[in-house]
Design a protein around this motif. Structure first.
Motif, PDB file in Angstrom:
ATOM      1  N   LEU A   1     -77.593 -27.431 -56.631  1.00 18.81           N
ATOM      2  CA  LEU A   1     -78.796 -26.881 -56.883  1.00 18.81           C
ATOM      3  C   LEU A   1     -79.978 -27.956 -56.761  1.00 18.81           C
ATOM      4  N   VAL A   2     -79.592 -29.185 -56.646  1.00 16.15           N
ATOM      5  CA  VAL A   2     -80.372 -30.441 -56.503  1.00 16.15           C
ATOM      6  C   VAL A   2     -79.986 -31.312 -55.666  1.00 16.15           C
ATOM      7  N   GLU A   3     -80.849 -32.036 -55.209  1.00 18.03           N
ATOM      8  CA  GLU A   3     -80.495 -33.066 -54.147  1.00 18.03           C
ATOM      9  C   GLU A   3     -79.624 -34.131 -54.616  1.00 18.03           C
ATOM     10  N   VAL A   4     -78.753 -34.637 -53.936  1.00 14.93           N
ATOM     11  CA  VAL A   4     -77.651 -35.530 -53.987  1.00 14.93           C
ATOM     12  C   VAL A   4     -77.706 -36.672 -53.127  1.00 14.93           C
ATOM     13  N   ASP A   5     -77.307 -38.040 -53.875  1.00 12.33           N
ATOM     14  CA  ASP A   5     -77.464 -39.040 -53.258  1.00 12.33           C
ATOM     15  C   ASP A   5     -75.755 -39.828 -52.944  1.00 12.33           C
ATOM     16  N   ARG A   6     -75.060 -38.666 -52.115  1.00 15.34           N
ATOM     17  CA  ARG A   6     -73.737 -39.089 -51.971  1.00 15.34           C
ATOM     18  C   ARG A   6     -73.098 -38.353 -50.829  1.00 15.34           C
ATOM     19  N   GLU A   7     -71.877 -38.634 -50.496  1.00 15.48           N
ATOM     20  CA  GLU A   7     -71.368 -38.229 -49.131  1.00 15.48           C
ATOM     21  C   GLU A   7     -70.991 -36.782 -49.487  1.00 15.48           C
ATOM     22  N   LEU A   8     -71.149 -35.710 -48.965  1.00 12.86           N
ATOM     23  CA  LEU A   8     -70.957 -34.439 -49.154  1.00 12.86           C
ATOM     24  C   LEU A   8     -69.414 -34.228 -49.421  1.00 12.86           C
ATOM     25  N   HIS A   9     -69.218 -33.407 -50.428  1.00 10.51           N
ATOM     26  CA  HIS A   9     -68.004 -33.270 -50.630  1.00 10.51           C
ATOM     27  C   HIS A   9     -66.958 -32.631 -49.542  1.00 10.51           C
ATOM     28  N   VAL A  10     -65.809 -33.094 -49.303  1.00 10.12           N
ATOM     29  CA  VAL A  10     -65.038 -32.433 -48.286  1.00 10.12           C
ATOM     30  C   VAL A  10     -63.624 -31.615 -48.648  1.00 10.12           C
ATOM     31  N   PRO A  11     -63.582 -30.438 -48.416  1.00 12.36           N
ATOM     32  CA  PRO A  11     -64.379 -29.776 -47.283  1.00 12.36           C
ATOM     33  C   PRO A  11     -65.462 -28.686 -47.646  1.00 12.36           C
ATOM     34  N   ILE A  12     -65.530 -28.545 -49.000  1.00 14.92           N
ATOM     35  CA  ILE A  12     -66.463 -27.537 -49.499  1.00 14.92           C
ATOM     36  C   ILE A  12     -67.929 -27.656 -49.301  1.00 14.92           C
ATOM     37  N   GLU A  13     -68.168 -28.786 -48.922  1.00 16.83           N
ATOM     38  CA  GLU A  13     -69.711 -28.697 -48.406  1.00 16.83           C
ATOM     39  C   GLU A  13     -69.511 -29.073 -46.646  1.00 16.83           C
ATOM     40  N   MET A  14     -68.720 -28.351 -45.937  1.00 17.25           N
ATOM     41  CA  MET A  14     -68.742 -28.270 -44.780  1.00 17.25           C
ATOM     42  C   MET A  14     -68.700 -26.802 -44.235  1.00 17.25           C
ATOM     43  N   ASP A  15     -69.146 -26.493 -42.942  1.00 19.35           N
ATOM     44  CA  ASP A  15     -68.997 -25.361 -42.477  1.00 19.35           C
ATOM     45  C   ASP A  15     -68.555 -25.347 -41.155  1.00 19.35           C
ATOM     46  N   GLY A  16     -68.013 -24.121 -40.612  1.00 18.07           N
ATOM     47  CA  GLY A  16     -67.497 -24.013 -39.191  1.00 18.07           C
ATOM     48  C   GLY A  16     -66.359 -24.713 -38.908  1.00 18.07           C
ATOM     49  N   ASP A  17     -66.177 -25.158 -37.763  1.00 21.89           N
ATOM     50  CA  ASP A  17     -64.822 -25.900 -37.160  1.00 21.89           C
ATOM     51  C   ASP A  17     -64.531 -27.213 -37.965  1.00 21.89           C
ATOM     52  N   GLU A  18     -65.634 -28.124 -38.486  1.00 19.67           N
ATOM     53  CA  GLU A  18     -65.504 -29.033 -39.079  1.00 19.67           C
ATOM     54  C   GLU A  18     -64.761 -28.739 -40.179  1.00 19.67           C
ATOM     55  N   HIS A  19     -65.203 -27.902 -41.324  1.00 19.56           N
ATOM     56  CA  HIS A  19     -64.611 -27.252 -42.459  1.00 19.56           C
ATOM     57  C   HIS A  19     -63.155 -26.748 -42.231  1.00 19.56           C
ATOM     58  N   ARG A  20     -62.750 -26.109 -41.196  1.00 20.81           N
ATOM     59  CA  ARG A  20     -61.825 -25.545 -40.628  1.00 20.81           C
ATOM     60  C   ARG A  20     -60.690 -26.416 -40.612  1.00 20.81           C
ATOM     61  N   GLN A  21     -60.938 -27.597 -40.023  1.00 26.52           N
ATOM     62  CA  GLN A  21     -60.136 -28.756 -39.554  1.00 26.52           C
ATOM     63  C   GLN A  21     -59.695 -29.443 -40.715  1.00 26.52           C
ATOM     64  N   TYR A  22     -60.546 -29.615 -41.822  1.00 20.09           N
ATOM     65  CA  TYR A  22     -60.102 -30.286 -42.964  1.00 20.09           C
ATOM     66  C   TYR A  22     -59.392 -29.514 -44.134  1.00 20.09           C
ATOM     67  N   ARG A  23     -59.810 -28.128 -43.951  1.00 19.21           N
ATOM     68  CA  ARG A  23     -59.151 -27.114 -44.748  1.00 19.21           C
ATOM     69  C   ARG A  23     -57.680 -26.978 -44.163  1.00 19.21           C
ATOM     70  N   ARG A  24     -57.353 -27.046 -42.812  1.00 18.79           N
ATOM     71  CA  ARG A  24     -56.143 -26.814 -42.269  1.00 18.79           C
ATOM     72  C   ARG A  24     -54.977 -28.064 -42.758  1.00 18.79           C
ATOM     73  N   LEU A  25     -55.524 -29.348 -43.148  1.00 21.85           N
ATOM     74  CA  LEU A  25     -54.861 -30.317 -43.626  1.00 21.85           C
ATOM     75  C   LEU A  25     -54.395 -29.959 -45.021  1.00 21.85           C
ATOM     76  N   LEU A  26     -55.318 -29.496 -45.760  1.00 22.13           N
ATOM     77  CA  LEU A  26     -54.985 -29.259 -47.314  1.00 22.13           C
ATOM     78  C   LEU A  26     -54.114 -28.087 -47.679  1.00 22.13           C
TER      79      LEU A  26
END
Length: 409
Positions: A79-104
């Motif tokens: 809900l609020v801004e964060v000063d961190r690397e976005l969580h992988v893969p739940i804070e990804m979309d599209g093909d980038e998300h698909r690649q990491y999800r495939r690994l898990l």
């Protein structure tokens, strides 16, 4: 508070602060009161955002990753801004998300987690032996949390001695300290996230140095490659392992704690579970509906509508999954655990492309934990309980009085 956007109707505005410290019961009561206004309401708290309480609305948002993004820079699913690397893969979309999800996905396959049954049950019985003869138990600290954490740290092959420290950091990362100001909460969450990230880097360094080379989940992920054959970038690797740790240590124990709190107040439901062990998989689904832990947010990528309400590009949409799972338009008797419910389309694990990868493991842990507890404990009741809402809903503590426990470590 913020300057409210012009497209927000005044009659849809409610006073809702996701981090107010409300109990689960209080938060659900508020959500129920908003239904007279409609399934989509607005709050000015936490930067201003929409709140979706209907089952249909939550399904629409979570299923449509094109219109509702998980990867908003500096925000992700929070809900609020964060000063961190976005969580992988739940804070990804599209093909980038698909690649990491495939690994898990292979790491959490139903077949793989079913092979853990004996270990889960051994840990459960050992924990019950620790409090069974005493006649009392604090469920969160003595059963639900150590069971879930021990299993997940074992999968990662991280030191079990660090369990309580990591649990504390995970809670701070998710919800911040209780009764804190927005600034204090942001600072505490940032500090906890940095400590977790450093802990992950240390574990990765161990594997790469050969000090501890195993076939555990950590090592498998480190050795994984993306579609182009390249290794996972270091910042993404740390963000991925950090997310696995936080999710593994908090969400499953939250559902288990809520389940035992409900059963401790409903002896007839407790007895039904004890005498119908063959129905435990369906009972687990009902408790997932009743006690969904995670409340994700999305960012609208275009002007659109949800349940007839205009959502503007850039708006934050908060999916109150717990309220959606208690929506009377979808469920008969939504506030009662109906173990014989014929249709249960709960959204506890989300839906769409970001549906929880760890769902098979959570189901196995919950089923084994409930069965072993009721096999050992003849009856129990709640003495006191305290819960919290926030980014992840759960129990702070559940004190049980236990009668006639059969202890078999």
């Amino acid at each position: 508070m913020i300057m409210r956007p012009d497209h927000v109707p005044a009659d849809l505005v409610v006073d809702f602060n996701a981090f107010s410290g409300d109990s689960i019961e209080q938060a659900l009561e508020k959500a129920e009161s908003w239904r007279r206004l409609g399934p989509v309401v607005w709050t000015d708290h936490n930067g201003g955002h929409w709140v979706i309480t209907s089952h249909a609305g939550v399904r629409q948002v979570l299923s449509d990753a094109a219109r509702f993004s998980s990867a908003q820079p500096r925000k992700g699913v929070t809900l609020v801004e964060v000063d961190r690397e976005l969580h992988v893969p739940i804070e990804m979309d599209g093909d980038e998300h698909r690649q990491y999800r495939r690994l898990l996905i292979p790491l959490f396959s139903p077949r793989r987690v079913q092979q853990m049954q004996d270990t889960i049950r051994d840990v459960a019985r050992s924990l019950i032996a620790g409090f069974g003869e005493r006649g009392s138990c604090e469920v969160v600290a003595e059963y639900a949390r150590p069971l879930a954490s021990s299993m997940f740290l074992g999968m990662l092959d991280w030191p079990l001695k660090d369990r309580e420290m990591l649990e504390h950091l995970a809670e701070l990362q998710l919800n911040g300290p209780a009764n804190a100001t927005q600034e204090e909460r942001a600072a505490a969450k940032l500090d906890a996230g940095n400590q977790i990230a450093q802990y992950v880097r240390d574990r990765v360094a161990e594997r790469r140095s050969g000090v501890k080379a195993t076939e555990d989940m950590t090592s498998v992920i480190i050795d994984s490659t993306l579609d182009d054959g390249a290794p996972i970038p270091e910042n993404k690797l740390v963000a991925l392992l950090r997310l696995l740790m936080i999710a593994g240590l908090d969400t499953t124990q939250s559902v288990l704690s809520q389940s035992l709190a409900y059963l401790g107040e409903h002896p007839e439901a407790q007895e039904y579970l004890r005498t119908h062990p063959e129905e435990i998989p369906a009972i687990v689904e009902e408790f997932l509906r009743m006690g969904a832990p995670a409340m994700p947010s999305r960012t609208a990528t275009a002007d659109t509508e949800v349940e007839g309400v205009r959502i503007a590009k850039g708006d934050t949409v908060h999916c109150l999954i717990a309220a959606a799972n208690h929506d009377a338009a979808e469920y008969d008797q939504p506030d009662i655990a109906v173990f014989t419910r014929a249709v249960n389309r709960h959204v506890a694990f989300s839906v769409g492309p970001h549906k929880c990868i760890g769902a098979p493991l959570a189901r196995v842990v919950l089923a084994a934990a409930l069965e072993e507890f009721h096999r050992a404990v003849a009856s129990y009741s709640v003495v006191a309980a305290q819960s919290h809402s926030g980014a992840v809903w759960g129990m702070n503590r559940v004190d049980l009085a236990i009668k006639n426990a059969t202890v078999t470590a």
